[in-house]
Design a protein around this motif. Structure first.
Motif, PDB file in Angstrom:
ATOM      1  N   SER A 168       0.854  -1.178   0.000  1.00  0.00           N
ATOM      2  CA  SER A 168       0.000   0.000   0.000  1.00  0.00           C
ATOM      3  C   SER A 168       0.890   1.227   0.000  1.00  0.00           C
ATOM      4  O   SER A 168       2.092   1.148   0.261  1.00  0.00           O
ATOM      5  CB  SER A 168      -0.922   0.021   1.223  1.00  0.00           C
ATOM      6  N   GLU A 170       0.557   5.852   0.627  1.00  0.00           N
ATOM      7  CA  GLU A 170      -0.257   7.032   0.884  1.00  0.00           C
ATOM      8  C   GLU A 170      -0.005   8.039  -0.226  1.00  0.00           C
ATOM      9  O   GLU A 170       1.146   8.322  -0.573  1.00  0.00           O
ATOM     10  CB  GLU A 170       0.059   7.642   2.244  1.00  0.00           C
ATOM     11  N   THR A 180      -5.109   6.434   1.452  1.00  0.00           N
ATOM     12  CA  THR A 180      -4.390   5.173   1.587  1.00  0.00           C
ATOM     13  C   THR A 180      -4.800   4.290   0.420  1.00  0.00           C
ATOM     14  O   THR A 180      -5.976   3.958   0.261  1.00  0.00           O
ATOM     15  CB  THR A 180      -4.713   4.492   2.917  1.00  0.00           C
ATOM     16  N   ASP A 182      -4.532   0.837  -1.613  1.00  0.00           N
ATOM     17  CA  ASP A 182      -4.196  -0.579  -1.457  1.00  0.00           C
ATOM     18  C   ASP A 182      -4.083  -1.269  -2.803  1.00  0.00           C
ATOM     19  O   ASP A 182      -4.645  -0.823  -3.808  1.00  0.00           O
ATOM     20  CB  ASP A 182      -5.270  -1.279  -0.611  1.00  0.00           C
ATOM     21  N   ARG A 183      -3.382  -2.387  -2.784  1.00  0.00           N
ATOM     22  CA  ARG A 183      -3.266  -3.205  -3.993  1.00  0.00           C
ATOM     23  C   ARG A 183      -4.645  -3.610  -4.501  1.00  0.00           C
ATOM     24  O   ARG A 183      -5.580  -3.806  -3.744  1.00  0.00           O
ATOM     25  CB  ARG A 183      -2.472  -4.484  -3.696  1.00  0.00           C
ATOM     26  N   THR A 185      -6.718  -1.912  -6.384  1.00  0.00           N
ATOM     27  CA  THR A 185      -7.672  -0.829  -6.624  1.00  0.00           C
ATOM     28  C   THR A 185      -7.284  -0.077  -7.895  1.00  0.00           C
ATOM     29  O   THR A 185      -6.119  -0.075  -8.304  1.00  0.00           O
ATOM     30  CB  THR A 185      -7.690   0.143  -5.441  1.00  0.00           C
ATOM     31  N   PHE A 188      -4.381   2.360  -7.374  1.00  0.00           N
ATOM     32  CA  PHE A 188      -3.085   1.681  -7.258  1.00  0.00           C
ATOM     33  C   PHE A 188      -2.522   1.385  -8.654  1.00  0.00           C
ATOM     34  O   PHE A 188      -1.360   1.678  -8.953  1.00  0.00           O
ATOM     35  CB  PHE A 188      -3.241   0.382  -6.468  1.00  0.00           C
TER      36      PHE A 188
END
Length: 492
Positions: A168, A170, A180, A182-183, A185, A188
């Motif tokens: 992840s 920021e 934040t 995350d993987r 998404t 990302f």
């Protein structure tokens, strides 16, 4: 260089939670300086306002105050072209955000600021028995830059690119919020390889690689031509964690594409001689004198580079197994020469890197022959095999063959020649690496990166005012035009 967000119209993902916003007022002081900025290739300098935030609050203030020409994050300046330049606007120097926050020595993860360099991570992690999961040909890149360019190394055929090991991060977005991410998404996948255009990466959590020593066991062999090299790589790459070939692009005839192939594995403790076992995880990079500030033009011409290539090929062993090398010697030999990019003279150099898929070997052969016949004086040329691609929408690696070479920028007819190679690459459904590009034509970009439109839509949703921009993004039209308020019609 370079959570979710409201997706573009075709992503099909649920809207993310709202970002949190920095509560610090806009009046936070931020160090700024007017500078001329180039990439590592030292071509096409542009003037910008360099901003040096020292905290997340200062970074947010800098983004809010970047002005009409926008801003772009910059790390240690190792992008070869104009990816971290922004003519007339702001460039955010993120190296002041350089704290290593948490190391989980049990799970093998590190949480650090985006301005932390891979060099610093090696200094901190190696004594604990951990190594960075992916490193390019220099350790002087930041974690933020590694994510923004989705860097790859000699282990892509087995380990993928850097983003595969990021859990992840920021991201500071154009509205001043911090998400934040995350993987798995959309944000990302848009940010990994997105060249800083989705926002400013502030910190990241990265999965690490366990090692017993700071030495590498290296096998070296010579390949007589390009077909011999590709056959060796295809047959045996799966047996080695790291694999790369230096290729002689001036060799012609039956020797076209001759190469020196090196493979490596992190050496286990029992492979070290007794003396080296006393400090098996020592990391002490050496340094050589820097080239002079002025280097005569034409120093790296075809004659001198041809002589270097001949000597380099002849001095390599026909076959050698298990030589112990240090991490700097195996991964980052040029880092031992500060400012080695000066050897190309004032005109600088272009690094050209492309990839074509498996089944497109004839395209690779044809391009190598054309470079050889053209006599491009490149002594830094490498060929590697890529493995499974990672999901970054603008990530460069794809399964196949990648060739990278440095060429003096003042070589006559270079632009036309590389334009022709671009068309061959695009016609073979390959692509050029944006982190190294300095001159690709925008009309070819969509052919090389089929998810470009998705990337543009997400950027337009996340940053409708076009806050995050760069010389690269303008040149290649990576973003849709910013939505500006329509002025009222004048009445006569």
């Amino acid at each position: 260089m370079p959570a979710d967000t409201t997706p573009g119209p075709d992503t099909g993902s649920a809207p993310p939670p709202a970002p949190r916003h920095a509560s610090t007022p806009v009046s936070v002081p931020v160090t700024t300086e007017a500078v001329s900025v180039t990439g590592w290739g030292r071509t096409a300098p542009t003037a910008a306002r360099l901003v040096r935030p020292r905290s997340y609050a200062e970074a947010a203030a800098a983004v809010r105050m970047c002005g009409a020409r926008g801003g772009i994050a910059r790390g240690l300046g190792r992008a070869y072209g104009d990816a971290a330049q922004n003519a007339g606007g702001a460039v955010f120097d993120m190296t002041g955000l350089n704290r290593v926050h948490t190391i989980d020595a049990i799970c093998g993860t590190v949480l650090c600021d985006a301005g932390v360099s891979l060099h610093r991570l090696m200094e901190v992690l190696l004594p604990l028995g951990w190594f960075v999961p992916v490193t390019p040909g220099t350790r002087h890149v930041t974690v933020g830059g590694a994510i923004g360019a989705d860097i790859h190394g000699k282990n892509h055929h087995g380990s993928g690119s850097f983003s595969r090991h990021v859990l992840s991060f920021e991201l500071l977005t154009a509205d001043g919020g911090i998400r934040t991410v995350d993987r798995g998404t959309p944000l990302f996948d848009a940010t990994t390889g997105g060249m800083g255009l989705t926002g400013v990466i502030l910190s990241a959590t990265v999965r690490l690689l366990p090692v017993e020593t700071s030495l590498v066991s290296v096998d070296t062999e010579r390949a007589t031509d390009l077909d011999d090299l590709m056959a060796r790589l295809t047959a045996t790459d799966h047996r080695h964690r790291y694999s790369v070939a230096w290729i002689d692009l001036l060799a012609r005839g039956r020797s076209t594409g001759r190469a020196v192939l090196t493979r490596g594995e992190h050496a286990p403790l029992d492979a070290l001689p007794a003396r080296a076992r006393r400090h098996p995880l020592a990391f002490r990079p050496g340094r050589l004198p820097a080239p002079p500030a002025y280097v005569p033009e034409g120093l790296l011409g075809r004659t001198t580079v041809g002589l270097f290539n001949e000597l380099w090929y002849r001095r390599a062993p026909r076959a050698r197994i298990g030589e112990l090398q240090t991490i700097p010697a195996f991964f980052h030999p040029l880092d031992g020469v500060p400012h080695w990019n000066r050897v190309y003279g004032r005109a600088g150099f272009v690094q050209y890197q492309f990839v074509v898929g498996h089944g497109r070997e004839e395209t690779l052969r044809r391009i190598v022959r054309r470079i050889s016949e053209r006599g491009c004086p490149s002594f830094l040329a490498v060929l590697k095999r890529f493995g499974t691609a990672d999901p970054g929408w603008l990530s460069f690696p794809m399964p196949g063959w990648t060739l990278a070479l440095d060429i003096p920028a003042n070589l006559p007819g270079l632009d036309t020649f590389l334009d022709e190679l671009d068309e061959e690459v695009a016609g073979a459904e390959g692509r050029v690496y944006l982190a190294k590009d300095a001159r690709l034509r925008p009309e070819l970009l969509g052919l090389m990166y089929p998810r470009l439109d998705e990337f543009r839509r997400l950027c337009a949703e996340l940053d409708p005012g076009g806050v995050f921009t760069s010389d690269l993004s303008r040149r290649l039209e990576l973003r849709e035009p910013a939505r500006r308020p329509t002025p009222p019609l004048s009445r006569s």
